[in-house]
Design an enzyme around this catalytic site. Structure first.
Site, mmCIF file in Angstrom:
data_model
loop_
_atom_site.group_PDB
_atom_site.id
_atom_site.type_symbol
_atom_site.label_atom_id
_atom_site.label_comp_id
_atom_site.label_asym_id
_atom_site.label_seq_id
_atom_site.Cartn_x
_atom_site.Cartn_y
_atom_site.Cartn_z
ATOM 1 N N ASN A 1 10.930 5.866 3.595
ATOM 2 C CA ASN A 1 10.963 4.430 3.003
ATOM 3 C C ASN A 1 12.152 4.144 2.226
ATOM 4 O OD1 ASN A 1 8.271 3.859 4.307
ATOM 5 N ND2 ASN A 1 7.265 4.636 2.179
ATOM 6 N N THR B 1 9.022 4.194 -3.748
ATOM 7 C CA THR B 1 8.881 3.996 -5.072
ATOM 8 C C THR B 1 9.537 5.054 -5.879
ATOM 9 O OG1 THR B 1 6.840 5.556 -4.697
ATOM 10 C CG2 THR B 1 6.178 3.455 -4.601
ATOM 11 N N HIS C 1 13.718 10.878 0.098
ATOM 12 C CA HIS C 1 12.701 11.848 0.643
ATOM 13 C C HIS C 1 12.198 11.659 1.981
ATOM 14 C CE1 HIS C 1 10.793 8.848 -1.573
ATOM 15 N NE2 HIS C 1 9.912 8.796 -0.879
HETATM 16 P P1 AMP Z 1 7.699 6.648 -1.331
HETATM 17 O O1 AMP Z 1 6.636 5.683 -1.862
HETATM 18 O O2 AMP Z 1 8.096 6.626 -0.220
HETATM 19 O O3 AMP Z 1 8.876 6.497 -2.443
HETATM 20 O O4 AMP Z 1 7.183 7.948 -1.856
HETATM 21 C C1 AMP Z 1 7.039 8.633 -3.032
HETATM 22 C C2 AMP Z 1 6.207 9.603 -2.843
HETATM 23 O O5 AMP Z 1 6.114 10.531 -3.814
HETATM 24 C C3 AMP Z 1 4.564 9.383 -2.943
HETATM 25 O O6 AMP Z 1 3.916 9.597 -1.801
HETATM 26 C C4 AMP Z 1 3.757 9.846 -4.113
HETATM 27 O O7 AMP Z 1 2.741 10.075 -3.964
HETATM 28 C C5 AMP Z 1 4.797 10.955 -4.368
HETATM 29 N N1 AMP Z 1 5.084 11.600 -5.658
HETATM 30 C C6 AMP Z 1 5.335 10.799 -6.619
HETATM 31 N N2 AMP Z 1 5.356 11.822 -7.651
HETATM 32 C C7 AMP Z 1 5.119 12.931 -7.119
HETATM 33 C C8 AMP Z 1 5.124 14.363 -7.767
HETATM 34 N N3 AMP Z 1 5.210 14.569 -9.147
HETATM 35 N N4 AMP Z 1 4.987 15.405 -6.932
HETATM 36 C C9 AMP Z 1 4.687 15.157 -5.717
HETATM 37 N N5 AMP Z 1 4.657 13.817 -5.015
HETATM 38 C C10 AMP Z 1 4.801 12.961 -5.843
#
Ligand code: AMP
Ligand code: ZN
Length: 111
Positions: free
Chosen positions: A84, A92, A97
């Site tokens: 994203n 978010t 990633h």
């Molecule tokens: P996005 O919404 O594409 O930015 O994805 C961010 C992702 O990071 C989401 O799927 C969250 O569940 C994941 N996330 C956020 N904090 C952590 C964390 N501490 N460890 C593992 N995953 C995380």
């Protein structure tokens, strides 16, 4: 910089590590959206796909070269890779990633 994925990359925040080398890290998503849900990140801070440049794209190339091996470590052969880019697209965490998603609940639709 207050970046949660930089902190995961430097080990100051724990993660469910799947794969690590000098350049990249793969760990389980904390809030899985599929039966298998992991994230692959560069250790270097890149904010999003929009932050990919000729200077850092070798790391992105490395991520994609390693994804097949990471998928094997995750025990999957069929999977989806998603990034994203930007809040309007659901980003978010502002550290580049790639989601690796797999499982019986993945349909053919992208959204
Ligand atoms: P996005 O919404 O594409 O930015 O994805 C961010 C992702 O990071 C989401 O799927 C969250 O569940 C994941 N996330 C956020 N904090 C952590 C964390 N501490 N460890 C593992 N995953 C995380
Ligand atoms: Zn970062």
């Amino acid at each position: 910089m207050d970046c949660i994925f930089c902190k995961i990359a430097d080990g100051s925040i724990p993660s469910g590590k799947v794969y690590e080398d000098d350049l990249i890290l793969c760990f389980k998503d904390i809030n899985p959206q599929a039966e298998v849900h992991a994230l692959v990140i560069p250790k270097q801070h890149i904010a999003s796909v929009n932050g990919i440049t000729a200077e850092n794209s070798d790391t992105v190339k490395h991520i994609f070269e390693k994804i097949p091996e990471i998928a094997k470590l995750l025990g999957v052969n069929d999977y989806r890779v998603i990034s994203n880019c930007g809040e309007g697209a659901g980003q978010t965490v502002m550290h580049l990633h790639f989601h690796i998603l797999s499982g019986s609940n993945l349909g053919e639709r992208l959204v």
